[in-house]
Design a protein around this motif. Structure first.
Motif, PDB file in Angstrom:
ATOM      1  N   ALA A   1      30.246  64.006  16.272  1.00  0.00           N
ATOM      2  CA  ALA A   1      29.479  64.893  17.153  1.00  0.00           C
ATOM      3  C   ALA A   1      30.403  65.589  18.143  1.00  0.00           C
ATOM      4  O   ALA A   1      30.277  66.790  18.395  1.00  0.00           O
ATOM      5  CB  ALA A   1      28.401  64.105  17.891  1.00  0.00           C
ATOM      6  N   LEU A   2      31.346  64.845  18.698  1.00  0.00           N
ATOM      7  CA  LEU A   2      32.276  65.429  19.670  1.00  0.00           C
ATOM      8  C   LEU A   2      33.206  66.444  19.008  1.00  0.00           C
ATOM      9  O   LEU A   2      33.558  67.453  19.623  1.00  0.00           O
ATOM     10  CB  LEU A   2      33.095  64.335  20.356  1.00  0.00           C
ATOM     11  N   ASP A   3      33.585  66.173  17.766  1.00  0.00           N
ATOM     12  CA  ASP A   3      34.475  67.099  17.046  1.00  0.00           C
ATOM     13  C   ASP A   3      33.866  68.488  16.912  1.00  0.00           C
ATOM     14  O   ASP A   3      34.581  69.477  16.824  1.00  0.00           O
ATOM     15  CB  ASP A   3      34.818  66.559  15.661  1.00  0.00           C
ATOM     16  N   ASP A   4      32.544  68.578  16.885  1.00  0.00           N
ATOM     17  CA  ASP A   4      31.861  69.856  16.702  1.00  0.00           C
ATOM     18  C   ASP A   4      31.601  70.614  18.000  1.00  0.00           C
ATOM     19  O   ASP A   4      31.068  71.719  17.962  1.00  0.00           O
ATOM     20  CB  ASP A   4      30.511  69.633  16.001  1.00  0.00           C
ATOM     21  N   CYS A   5      31.950  70.028  19.144  1.00  0.00           N
ATOM     22  CA  CYS A   5      31.511  70.616  20.424  1.00  0.00           C
ATOM     23  C   CYS A   5      32.500  71.546  21.116  1.00  0.00           C
ATOM     24  O   CYS A   5      32.099  72.307  21.971  1.00  0.00           O
ATOM     25  CB  CYS A   5      31.100  69.516  21.385  1.00  0.00           C
ATOM     26  N   SER A   6      33.756  71.477  20.825  1.00  0.00           N
ATOM     27  CA  SER A   6      34.757  72.358  21.451  1.00  0.00           C
ATOM     28  C   SER A   6      34.739  72.279  22.976  1.00  0.00           C
ATOM     29  O   SER A   6      34.589  73.275  23.670  1.00  0.00           O
ATOM     30  CB  SER A   6      34.541  73.802  21.009  1.00  0.00           C
ATOM     31  N   PHE A   7      34.887  71.071  23.489  1.00  0.00           N
ATOM     32  CA  PHE A   7      34.982  70.908  24.939  1.00  0.00           C
ATOM     33  C   PHE A   7      36.271  71.519  25.458  1.00  0.00           C
ATOM     34  O   PHE A   7      37.312  71.437  24.812  1.00  0.00           O
ATOM     35  CB  PHE A   7      34.983  69.418  25.316  1.00  0.00           C
ATOM     36  N   ASP A   8      36.207  72.127  26.611  1.00  0.00           N
ATOM     37  CA  ASP A   8      37.362  72.603  27.362  1.00  0.00           C
ATOM     38  C   ASP A   8      37.062  72.208  28.809  1.00  0.00           C
ATOM     39  O   ASP A   8      36.463  72.973  29.566  1.00  0.00           O
ATOM     40  CB  ASP A   8      37.520  74.115  27.220  1.00  0.00           C
ATOM     41  N   LEU A   9      37.430  70.991  29.172  1.00  0.00           N
ATOM     42  CA  LEU A   9      37.026  70.434  30.459  1.00  0.00           C
ATOM     43  C   LEU A   9      37.395  71.302  31.659  1.00  0.00           C
ATOM     44  O   LEU A   9      36.560  71.498  32.543  1.00  0.00           O
ATOM     45  CB  LEU A   9      37.551  69.010  30.619  1.00  0.00           C
ATOM     46  N   PRO A  10      38.618  71.837  31.746  1.00  0.00           N
ATOM     47  CA  PRO A  10      38.903  72.682  32.908  1.00  0.00           C
ATOM     48  C   PRO A  10      37.938  73.860  33.038  1.00  0.00           C
ATOM     49  O   PRO A  10      37.429  74.129  34.128  1.00  0.00           O
ATOM     50  CB  PRO A  10      40.336  73.163  32.659  1.00  0.00           C
ATOM     51  N   SER A  11      37.649  74.517  31.943  1.00  0.00           N
ATOM     52  CA  SER A  11      36.721  75.649  31.987  1.00  0.00           C
ATOM     53  C   SER A  11      35.283  75.183  32.169  1.00  0.00           C
ATOM     54  O   SER A  11      34.526  75.764  32.943  1.00  0.00           O
ATOM     55  CB  SER A  11      36.824  76.482  30.708  1.00  0.00           C
ATOM     56  N   ASP A  12      34.909  74.116  31.437  1.00  0.00           N
ATOM     57  CA  ASP A  12      33.534  73.627  31.504  1.00  0.00           C
ATOM     58  C   ASP A  12      33.162  73.147  32.900  1.00  0.00           C
ATOM     59  O   ASP A  12      32.024  73.305  33.339  1.00  0.00           O
ATOM     60  CB  ASP A  12      33.314  72.488  30.504  1.00  0.00           C
TER      61      ASP A  12
ATOM     62  N   GLU B   1      44.032  72.656  34.084  1.00  0.00           N
ATOM     63  CA  GLU B   1      44.783  73.025  32.878  1.00  0.00           C
ATOM     64  C   GLU B   1      46.221  72.525  32.960  1.00  0.00           C
ATOM     65  O   GLU B   1      46.789  72.063  31.968  1.00  0.00           O
ATOM     66  CB  GLU B   1      44.745  74.535  32.661  1.00  0.00           C
ATOM     67  N   HIS B   2      46.817  72.616  34.150  1.00  0.00           N
ATOM     68  CA  HIS B   2      48.186  72.130  34.357  1.00  0.00           C
ATOM     69  C   HIS B   2      48.249  70.616  34.124  1.00  0.00           C
ATOM     70  O   HIS B   2      49.142  70.119  33.433  1.00  0.00           O
ATOM     71  CB  HIS B   2      48.674  72.486  35.768  1.00  0.00           C
ATOM     72  N   ILE B   3      47.283  69.889  34.685  1.00  0.00           N
ATOM     73  CA  ILE B   3      47.240  68.431  34.510  1.00  0.00           C
ATOM     74  C   ILE B   3      47.062  68.092  33.035  1.00  0.00           C
ATOM     75  O   ILE B   3      47.736  67.210  32.498  1.00  0.00           O
ATOM     76  CB  ILE B   3      46.119  67.812  35.376  1.00  0.00           C
ATOM     77  N   ARG B   4      46.155  68.815  32.362  1.00  0.00           N
ATOM     78  CA  ARG B   4      45.932  68.559  30.937  1.00  0.00           C
ATOM     79  C   ARG B   4      47.212  68.814  30.141  1.00  0.00           C
ATOM     80  O   ARG B   4      47.580  68.026  29.283  1.00  0.00           O
ATOM     81  CB  ARG B   4      44.794  69.429  30.409  1.00  0.00           C
ATOM     82  N   HIS B   5      47.883  69.917  30.429  1.00  0.00           N
ATOM     83  CA  HIS B   5      49.114  70.250  29.714  1.00  0.00           C
ATOM     84  C   HIS B   5      50.161  69.139  29.872  1.00  0.00           C
ATOM     85  O   HIS B   5      50.764  68.691  28.896  1.00  0.00           O
ATOM     86  CB  HIS B   5      49.665  71.595  30.216  1.00  0.00           C
ATOM     87  N   ARG B   6      50.339  68.668  31.111  1.00  0.00           N
ATOM     88  CA  ARG B   6      51.310  67.594  31.373  1.00  0.00           C
ATOM     89  C   ARG B   6      50.891  66.306  30.684  1.00  0.00           C
ATOM     90  O   ARG B   6      51.724  65.584  30.131  1.00  0.00           O
ATOM     91  CB  ARG B   6      51.472  67.379  32.869  1.00  0.00           C
ATOM     92  N   ALA B   7      49.593  66.011  30.721  1.00  0.00           N
ATOM     93  CA  ALA B   7      49.101  64.788  30.093  1.00  0.00           C
ATOM     94  C   ALA B   7      49.306  64.838  28.583  1.00  0.00           C
ATOM     95  O   ALA B   7      49.725  63.841  27.981  1.00  0.00           O
ATOM     96  CB  ALA B   7      47.635  64.571  30.420  1.00  0.00           C
TER      97      ALA B   7
ATOM     98  N   LEU C   1      41.336  59.207  26.765  1.00  0.00           N
ATOM     99  CA  LEU C   1      39.903  59.342  26.494  1.00  0.00           C
ATOM    100  C   LEU C   1      39.440  60.788  26.689  1.00  0.00           C
ATOM    101  O   LEU C   1      38.658  61.309  25.888  1.00  0.00           O
ATOM    102  CB  LEU C   1      39.093  58.394  27.384  1.00  0.00           C
ATOM    103  N   LEU C   2      39.933  61.445  27.731  1.00  0.00           N
ATOM    104  CA  LEU C   2      39.550  62.842  27.972  1.00  0.00           C
ATOM    105  C   LEU C   2      40.126  63.768  26.903  1.00  0.00           C
ATOM    106  O   LEU C   2      39.461  64.713  26.474  1.00  0.00           O
ATOM    107  CB  LEU C   2      39.980  63.284  29.373  1.00  0.00           C
ATOM    108  N   ALA C   3      41.358  63.500  26.463  1.00  0.00           N
ATOM    109  CA  ALA C   3      41.953  64.309  25.390  1.00  0.00           C
ATOM    110  C   ALA C   3      41.172  64.140  24.092  1.00  0.00           C
ATOM    111  O   ALA C   3      40.981  65.101  23.339  1.00  0.00           O
ATOM    112  CB  ALA C   3      43.422  63.926  25.196  1.00  0.00           C
TER     113      ALA C   3
END
Length: 164
Positions: free
Chosen positions: A125-136, A153-159, A91-93
């Motif tokens: 709508a989400l496709d247009d937002c460019s979320f970057d959760l670690p940075s955000d 970022e490490h967790i996201r990369h592994r996921a 869901l987060l990805a």
């Protein structure tokens, strides 16, 4: 990819009020950083969207028109117009636009029920937002923002490797 079982057990034991507080802060921050997030929803903004992580005992209900998110246990899940279920990392990805929603849907990693038109509008709508959760979300960690971002970022990369 599922959350590691020890982590999901810890998250499931947290008081809902604590989870709600963190989720509210993250949601407010997302709306500040992406103020046009719900603009493309049009009439669908009045719908209630439910996000159900299959690997957690939590449900997140978002009502864009009112700008709120509500967190409850699955046993108390409220009625929603559209519901999407899947592992929290998936869901987060999807939120970040890092995986193909159609591919995970057709692989049965996700389940979507209810108002498909509303869910499609939210996806666009989400496709247009460019979320970057670690940075955000890093700023929420205060002086630990740098290490928090790196860990996230490490967790996201592994996921994402597990989702590929």
């Amino acid at each position: 990819m599922l959350l590691p079982r020890p982590l999901s057990l810890v998250l499931d034991k947290l008081p809902v009020a604590l989870v709600q507080r963190v989720v509210n802060q993250a949601f407010r921050r997302a709306l500040q950083q992406h103020p046009d997030l719900f603009d493309r929803l049009g009439k669908e903004a009045g719908k209630r969207f439910c996000f159900v992580p299959t690997d957690l005992d939590l449900v997140f209900l978002v009502h864009p028109a009112n700008g709120f998110i509500h967190t409850v246990r699955k046993a108390s899940a409220p009625r929603a117009d559209a519901t999407i279920s899947g592992p929290i990392l998936t869901l987060l990805a999807l939120l970040e636009g890092r995986i193909d929603g159609d591919a995970v849907f057709f692989s049965r990693s996700l389940s979507v029920t209810g108002d498909m038109e509303a869910m499609l509008a939210l996806r666009n709508a989400l496709d247009d937002c460019s979320f970057d959760l670690p940075s955000d979300l890093a700023a929420m960690a205060g002086p630990l923002a740098g290490p928090f971002r790196q860990l996230a970022e490490h967790i996201r990369h592994r996921a994402l490797k597990g989702l590929a």
